[in-house]
Motif scaffolding. Structure first.
Motif, PDB file in Angstrom:
ATOM      1  N   ASP A  84       0.538  -1.220   0.109  1.00 38.60           N
ATOM      2  CA  ASP A  84      -0.097   0.391  -0.372  1.00 38.60           C
ATOM      3  C   ASP A  84       0.772   1.133   0.817  1.00 38.60           C
ATOM      4  OD1 ASP A  84      -2.035   2.257   0.253  1.00 38.60           O
ATOM      5  OD2 ASP A  84      -2.421   1.218   2.073  1.00 38.60           O
ATOM      6  N   PRO A  85       0.706   2.148  -1.074  1.00 39.19           N
ATOM      7  CA  PRO A  85       1.757   3.315  -1.056  1.00 39.19           C
ATOM      8  C   PRO A  85       1.293   3.856  -0.120  1.00 39.19           C
ATOM      9  CG  PRO A  85       1.019   3.378  -3.202  1.00 39.19           C
ATOM     10  CD  PRO A  85       0.607   1.729  -2.521  1.00 39.19           C
ATOM     11  N   LYS A  86       0.117   4.175   0.212  1.00 39.54           N
ATOM     12  CA  LYS A  86      -0.249   5.508   1.088  1.00 39.54           C
ATOM     13  C   LYS A  86       0.109   4.476   2.767  1.00 39.54           C
ATOM     14  CE  LYS A  86      -4.055   6.376  -1.447  1.00 39.54           C
ATOM     15  NZ  LYS A  86      -5.763   6.465  -1.347  1.00 39.54           N
ATOM     16  N   ALA A  87       0.318   3.491   3.129  1.00 42.63           N
ATOM     17  CA  ALA A  87       0.887   3.234   4.535  1.00 42.63           C
ATOM     18  C   ALA A  87       2.398   3.885   4.735  1.00 42.63           C
ATOM     19  CB  ALA A  87       0.786   1.333   4.237  1.00 42.63           C
ATOM     20  N   SER A  88       2.977   4.164   5.731  1.00 42.21           N
ATOM     21  CA  SER A  88       3.823   4.074   6.412  1.00 42.21           C
ATOM     22  C   SER A  88       4.523   3.596   7.763  1.00 42.21           C
ATOM     23  CB  SER A  88       3.772   5.461   6.457  1.00 42.21           C
ATOM     24  OG  SER A  88       3.389   6.384   7.598  1.00 42.21           O
ATOM     25  N   LYS A  89       5.347   3.297   8.533  1.00 42.03           N
ATOM     26  CA  LYS A  89       5.620   2.177   9.717  1.00 42.03           C
ATOM     27  C   LYS A  89       4.826   3.287  10.528  1.00 42.03           C
ATOM     28  CE  LYS A  89      10.007   1.226   8.956  1.00 42.03           C
ATOM     29  NZ  LYS A  89      11.412   0.863   9.146  1.00 42.03           N
ATOM     30  N   GLU A  90       4.336   5.118  10.327  1.00 46.30           N
ATOM     31  CA  GLU A  90       3.699   5.583  11.648  1.00 46.30           C
ATOM     32  C   GLU A  90       2.402   5.816  11.257  1.00 46.30           C
ATOM     33  OE1 GLU A  90       6.135   7.033   9.110  1.00 46.30           O
ATOM     34  OE2 GLU A  90       7.769   6.769  10.435  1.00 46.30           O
ATOM     35  N   ARG A  91       2.062   5.168  10.144  1.00 40.58           N
ATOM     36  CA  ARG A  91       0.381   5.092   9.072  1.00 40.58           C
ATOM     37  C   ARG A  91       0.236   3.880   8.881  1.00 40.58           C
ATOM     38  NH1 ARG A  91      -2.855   5.556   6.041  1.00 40.58           N
ATOM     39  NH2 ARG A  91      -5.013   6.058   6.344  1.00 40.58           N
ATOM     40  N   LEU A  92       0.116   3.266   9.414  1.00 39.44           N
ATOM     41  CA  LEU A  92      -0.278   1.667   8.966  1.00 39.44           C
ATOM     42  C   LEU A  92      -1.114   0.380   9.308  1.00 39.44           C
ATOM     43  CD1 LEU A  92       0.636  -0.317   7.574  1.00 39.44           C
ATOM     44  CD2 LEU A  92       1.995  -1.525   9.316  1.00 39.44           C
ATOM     45  N   PRO A  93      -2.422   1.038   8.128  1.00 35.87           N
ATOM     46  CA  PRO A  93      -3.904   1.542   8.761  1.00 35.87           C
ATOM     47  C   PRO A  93      -3.981  -0.084   9.086  1.00 35.87           C
ATOM     48  CG  PRO A  93      -3.880   2.278   7.342  1.00 35.87           C
ATOM     49  CD  PRO A  93      -2.635   2.015   7.517  1.00 35.87           C
ATOM     50  N   TRP A  94      -3.651  -1.057   8.668  1.00 30.63           N
ATOM     51  CA  TRP A  94      -3.883  -2.730   7.977  1.00 30.63           C
ATOM     52  C   TRP A  94      -3.377  -3.533   9.021  1.00 30.63           C
ATOM     53  CZ3 TRP A  94      -7.232  -1.633   5.406  1.00 30.63           C
ATOM     54  CH2 TRP A  94      -7.516  -0.588   4.009  1.00 30.63           C
ATOM     55  N   LEU A  95      -4.565  -4.344   9.222  1.00 33.22           N
ATOM     56  CA  LEU A  95      -4.111  -5.670  10.018  1.00 33.22           C
ATOM     57  C   LEU A  95      -3.877  -6.589   9.766  1.00 33.22           C
ATOM     58  CD1 LEU A  95      -6.321  -4.235  12.880  1.00 33.22           C
ATOM     59  CD2 LEU A  95      -4.312  -4.300  12.931  1.00 33.22           C
TER      60      LEU A  95
END
Length: 152
Positions: A84-95
């Protein structure tokens, strides 16, 4: 204990894959509603393993939830199909969640057969445009599907 239905394409991950591994990570869920359901899962919960995007789709077996939900780091891996190119270590919405094999049904209980069973009229899987890969199942729905699948 809660009951769930989780869908996977058998070419990617099937009940046979889970049986061979015994325990595996269920990751790659990229829908917020499905993610919210994963957030509610607890060790000891059971799920029906549904083969999807195949002919015929249907219930293949049972698995158990064996971990609490945790961040799905496949979203951060550019080599992963679940990147997910929108995910980051600071903002990782997936589980993700760890699951364990419990049972493979004698035969696939296809979705068309599920439509014929009384008591499943409200099952999310059978609703039009239902594309969720993770969904809750009531205890009554669980019992109806389990009984039919074991007799298939």
């Amino acid at each position: 204990m809660s009951y769930w239905l989780m869908k996977s394409e058998p070419d990617t991950f099937s009940i046979d894959h889970l049986a061979a591994q015994r325990c595996a990570t269920w990751d790659g869920v990229r829908n917020y509603q499905a993610r919210n359901y994963i957030q509610q899962m607890r060790p000891g919960d059971l799920f029906l393993f549904h083969h999807s995007s195949c002919q015929p789709p249907g219930l293949a077996g049972i698995g158990a939830i064996v971990s609490a939900p945790y961040p799905d780091h496949s979203a951060l891996d550019p080599q992963s199909p679940y990147f997910d190119p929108k995910a980051s270590k600071e903002r990782l919405p997936w589980l993700a969640i760890d699951v364990e094999f419990q049972e493979k049904f004698p035969a696939l209980l296809n979705t068309q057969s599920l439509r014929q069973l009384a008591g499943l009229e409200e099952l999310a899987l059978l609703k039009r445009a239902s594309r969720l890969s993770v969904m809750p199942v009531t205890e009554q729905q669980w019992q109806i599907m389990l009984s039919a699948a074991r007799q298939a």
